[in-house]
Design an enzyme around this catalytic site. Sequence first.
Site, PDB file in Angstrom:
ATOM      1  N   CYS A 110       0.797  -1.225   0.000  1.00  0.00           N
ATOM      2  CA  CYS A 110       0.000   0.000   0.000  1.00  0.00           C
ATOM      3  C   CYS A 110       0.836   1.286   0.000  1.00  0.00           C
ATOM      4  O   CYS A 110       1.330   1.673  -1.031  1.00  0.00           O
ATOM      5  CB  CYS A 110      -1.000  -0.037   1.149  1.00  0.00           C
ATOM      6  SG  CYS A 110      -2.434   0.997   0.813  1.00  0.00           S
ATOM      7  N   HIS A 119      -3.278  -5.648   2.564  1.00  0.00           N
ATOM      8  CA  HIS A 119      -2.890  -5.740   3.979  1.00  0.00           C
ATOM      9  C   HIS A 119      -3.483  -7.036   4.522  1.00  0.00           C
ATOM     10  O   HIS A 119      -3.933  -7.883   3.776  1.00  0.00           O
ATOM     11  CB  HIS A 119      -3.505  -4.580   4.766  1.00  0.00           C
ATOM     12  CG  HIS A 119      -2.982  -3.246   4.450  1.00  0.00           C
ATOM     13  ND1 HIS A 119      -1.809  -2.758   4.968  1.00  0.00           N
ATOM     14  CD2 HIS A 119      -3.482  -2.236   3.684  1.00  0.00           C
ATOM     15  CE1 HIS A 119      -1.617  -1.519   4.548  1.00  0.00           C
ATOM     16  NE2 HIS A 119      -2.609  -1.177   3.763  1.00  0.00           N
TER      17      HIS A 119
HETATM   18  N1  GLN Z   1      -2.353   6.841   2.310  1.00  0.00           N
HETATM   19  C1  GLN Z   1      -2.443   5.980   1.168  1.00  0.00           C
HETATM   20  C2  GLN Z   1      -3.820   5.955   0.565  1.00  0.00           C
HETATM   21  O1  GLN Z   1      -4.782   6.295   1.229  1.00  0.00           O
HETATM   22  C3  GLN Z   1      -2.013   4.595   1.548  1.00  0.00           C
HETATM   23  C4  GLN Z   1      -2.956   3.879   2.482  1.00  0.00           C
HETATM   24  C5  GLN Z   1      -2.442   2.603   3.056  1.00  0.00           C
HETATM   25  O2  GLN Z   1      -1.241   2.368   3.118  1.00  0.00           O
HETATM   26  N2  GLN Z   1      -3.345   1.750   3.512  1.00  0.00           N
HETATM   27  O3  GLN Z   1      -3.974   5.616  -0.567  1.00  0.00           O
END
Ligand code: GLN
Length: 238
Positions: free
Chosen positions: A92, A189
């Site tokens: 992510c 995740h």
């Molecule tokens: N901040 C980034 C987004 O919202 C990554 C989010 C995350 O790592 N879950 O796309």
Amino acid sequence: MTINILHLYPKEMNLYGDHGNILSIIRRCEWRGIKTNVIHYEPGDKLPEKVDIIFGGGGQDSGQGKIEKDLAKIGPWLKDKIEHDTPALLICGLYQLAGHYFETSEGQKIEGCNIIDITTIGGPTRLIGNITINTPEFGEVVGYENHSGLTKLGEDALPFGTVTSGAGNNGQDFTEGVRYHNCIGTYLHGPLLPKNPRITDFLIKKALENQTGKIQSLKPLNDQIELRAHKVAAKRPR
Ligand code: GLN
């Protein structure tokens, strides 16, 4: 033999059980009598001399902003490691920043380190929920996604998999993540690895092969619990 696992920015980039991925690598090594050593890397730290597996998790937009400067500094080193086939799992937030940039929904442009050919722009709604993808190397992979970023693959980028349920890179083209050398970039995740042990073993196998210069076959483990967890996760509604 010791496998050195580099955990990038665990303070800011560590969401939805990402740390469980490290535990999973440690445990599956332990069960095979392979030693591990985890190196936590935070902004300003000295880079380690020996790295066998690179791991980076997700983070809030603000957390990504906080590591931007340091990532620019270590970016060329990371690129070199990945292009010399060090196995890596980037999830992510750090997946996005391994690309060219992430422009948040508020219009803040956070520079990436240009390892993989992707760009990400924050969309109007967050893409949240369970996700299932199909991958050519690992079959079905299950996880959980929560991101605003919509990622587009450039010409040089190959997806990690095809979305069967969920949003993936952008909710439009059914692509999910990126595969590059021995690096997997993904929105999944979960943590990802306990429920998808074939990916854990891929990282361990590549690390051992890099150390020994020989093809390795890992001792099979009893994965009944992991496979049950996978099945339950795959059945969870979006
Ligand atoms: N901040 C980034 C987004 O919202 C990554 C989010 C995350 O790592 N879950 O796309």
